[in-house]
Design a protein around this motif. Structure first.
Motif, PDB file in Angstrom:
ATOM      1  N   GLY A 118      34.976  49.780  42.393  1.00 45.79           N
ATOM      2  CA  GLY A 118      35.506  51.250  41.858  1.00 45.79           C
ATOM      3  C   GLY A 118      36.364  51.798  42.361  1.00 45.79           C
ATOM      4  N   HIS A 119      37.559  51.573  42.241  1.00 43.03           N
ATOM      5  CA  HIS A 119      38.754  52.084  42.672  1.00 43.03           C
ATOM      6  C   HIS A 119      39.346  53.405  42.098  1.00 43.03           C
ATOM      7  CE1 HIS A 119      39.275  47.822  44.511  1.00 43.03           C
ATOM      8  NE2 HIS A 119      38.152  48.252  44.892  1.00 43.03           N
ATOM      9  N   ASP A 122      34.688  51.337  49.557  1.00 47.79           N
ATOM     10  CA  ASP A 122      34.924  52.903  49.277  1.00 47.79           C
ATOM     11  C   ASP A 122      35.775  53.271  50.137  1.00 47.79           C
ATOM     12  OD1 ASP A 122      33.572  52.322  46.633  1.00 47.79           O
ATOM     13  OD2 ASP A 122      31.571  52.995  47.581  1.00 47.79           O
TER      14      ASP A 122
HETATM   15 MG    MG Z   1      34.830  52.120  45.355  1.00 45.87          MG
END
Ligand code: MG
Ligand code: GDP
Ligand code: IMO
Length: 425
Positions: free
Chosen positions: A40-41, A13
């Motif tokens: 999770g980009h 992250d």
């Molecule tokens: Mg992420």
């Protein structure tokens, strides 16, 4: 021609999605090499926000070919869902999105085993429940399915039987649920979904080899971060893949002599989502401030991220393990308005001063941070375009990071948008 790797330097992250999207303007290929839908980009383009889990962030750049390498554990449900969302949003990746036939597939039972194992553990890792550990486990123990195996219907139908029997046996004995997984349901689900997937399948290693031959620019998109690496991270509080730059060769089928540049994506402070040691974690008002101002909520699980000061032991470690040649320093804007900013320069481990990061949870859990204090800045820096225009104290902070890591900062990110990026030098 350039073959660049953008790798997370902390616990994930770090803002890799934003940096990948930014660099996408100069890239011809953007390639994932490990991890799966645990990633999770987030990419913000004007008033639109995309969170990509399975499809490389390159997909948002018109001229980029996106590829999922063999080292990724491929979540077909997540892939199809993301594909539909992109298409509904007017982005059609068809013809420029490919999946390696040799990527292992995350099966529905992997996700269930992930959940069951995690809830049975006394020491919880805090996984994303995306089936990552169990899918890599089946790869290593040589009973997993690759994309190419599912496309071979006869082979798959036969082999799946064995797998389901084994998984049902384990599930029943360990977790007390009998006949948990149904062979027919899983078989027909896979057959129908892989009809959609078949057209995206292409040998990524060959694709990249040809790209290099034609002097194209390739960018590898790391998922997770250095300290979540299965070998070099804070074991056992890690993910199950080789997140570091070295993972590229294995996870994309490219040889090490082709790599030209390694960009470490580093947050200007530290966050961690999930369990495990975190020496500079803050439980005070500053921690709350970083979480709130930084919007530190997990992009995959929605869990709050733990926040703390920048840790230079981690930064030096990430440089050593990955061979980072330049740094993209993200979220510097979040530190604005803090009166004083601390940076961890050493650990006090039971009275012994450590200057180097040791990836042993027991050591880290018993270490206290030794801090150096910097003066903060009060200006809002989120619209600054030139390095020279940053407040002196912000520049001092960046220069400290350059000095301690012995690596130049090439990009300073001051907001989630592409335009909120300062190219230094
Ligand atoms: Mg992420
Ligand atoms: P990734 O997993 O490394 O791609 O990072 P995430 O997308 O999970 O988390 C990074 C978050 O910070 C996202 O919400 C981004 O939109 C946001 N972000 C990225 N760079 C910056 C920055 O420089 N400043 C601010 N304020 N937000 C940023
Ligand atoms: P991106 O790519 C942050 C963490 C989980 C958990 C541990 C193991 O967005 O940076 P797993 O489901 O992989 O078995 O969980 O790893 N984790 C991440 N933390 N960013 C990520 O990805 C992560 N992917 C996994 O929270 O602690």
């Amino acid at each position: 021609m350039s073959v660049k790797i953008a790798v997370g330097a902390q616990w994930g992250d770090e803002g890799k999605g934003k940096i990948i999207d930014l660099l996408g303007a100069q890239a011809d290929f953007i390639v994932r090499y490990q991890g799966g839908a645990n990633a999770g980009h987030t990419v913000k383009i004007k008033d639109r926000k995309f969170v990509l889990h399975m499809i490389p962030s390159g997909v948002l750049n018109d001229n980029v070919i996106s590829a999922i390498g063999n080292g990724v554990v491929f979540d077909y449900d997540s892939f199809i869902q993301e594909l539909n969302t992109l298409k509904e949003g007017g982005i059609d990746p068809d013809g420029k999105l490919f999946i390696s036939p040799y990527a292992h597939v995350v099966m529905p039972y992997h996700k269930e085993i992930d959940k069951a194992r995690e809830s049975a553990r006394t020491t919880k890792i805090g996984t994303t429940f995306k089936g990552i550990g169990p899918a890599y486990q089946d790869k290593i123990c040589r009973c997993g399915f690759r994309v190419i195996d599912i496309l071979d219907k006869e082979f798959f139908a036969e082999k799946l039987k064995e797998n389901i029997e084994e998984k049902n046996f384990i599930f029943e004995r360990l977790y007390g649920e009998s006949e948990k997984f149904n062979y027919d349901d899983i078989l027909s689900d896979c057959f129908s979904k892989f009809e959609i997937i078949a057209k995206y399948v292409k040998d990524v290693s060959i694709l990249l080899d040809e790209a290099i031959e034609h002097n194209k620019n390739i960018l590898f998109e790391g998922a997770q971060g250095t300290l979540l690496d299965i070998d070099h991270g804070t074991f056992p509080y890690v993910t199950s893949s080789s997140t570091i730059s070295g993972g590229v060769c294995i996870g994309a089928g490219i040889n090490p002599t082709k790599i030209t540049e390694i960009l470490g994506v580093m947050k200007a402070y530290t966050t961690r989502v999930g369990n495990g040691p975190f020496v500079t974690e803050l439980h005070d008002e500053v921690g709350k401030f970083l979480a709130e101002k930084g919007g530190e909520v997990g992009a995959t699980t929605g869990r709050p991220r733990r926040c703390g000061y920048f840790d230079s032991l981690i930064a030096k470690y990430a440089v050593r393990i990955n061979g980072i040649s330049s740094i993209a320093l993200t979220k510097l804007d979040v530190l604005g308005s803090l009166d004083k900013i601390k940076v961890c320069t050493a650990y006090n481990y039971n009275g012994k001063i450590l200057h180097d990061f040791i990836p042993v949870a027991r050591v880290l859990e018993n270490s206290e941070p030794v801090y150096q204090e910097f003066d903060g800045w009060s200006e809002d820096i989120s619209n600054i375009k030139n390095y020279e225009d940053l407040p002196e104290n912000a520049k001092r902070y960046i220069e400290y990071i350059e000095n301690v890591t012995k690596v130049p900062v090439s990009i300073v990110s001051v907001g989630p948008e592409r335009s909120q990026s300062i190219f230094k030098d």
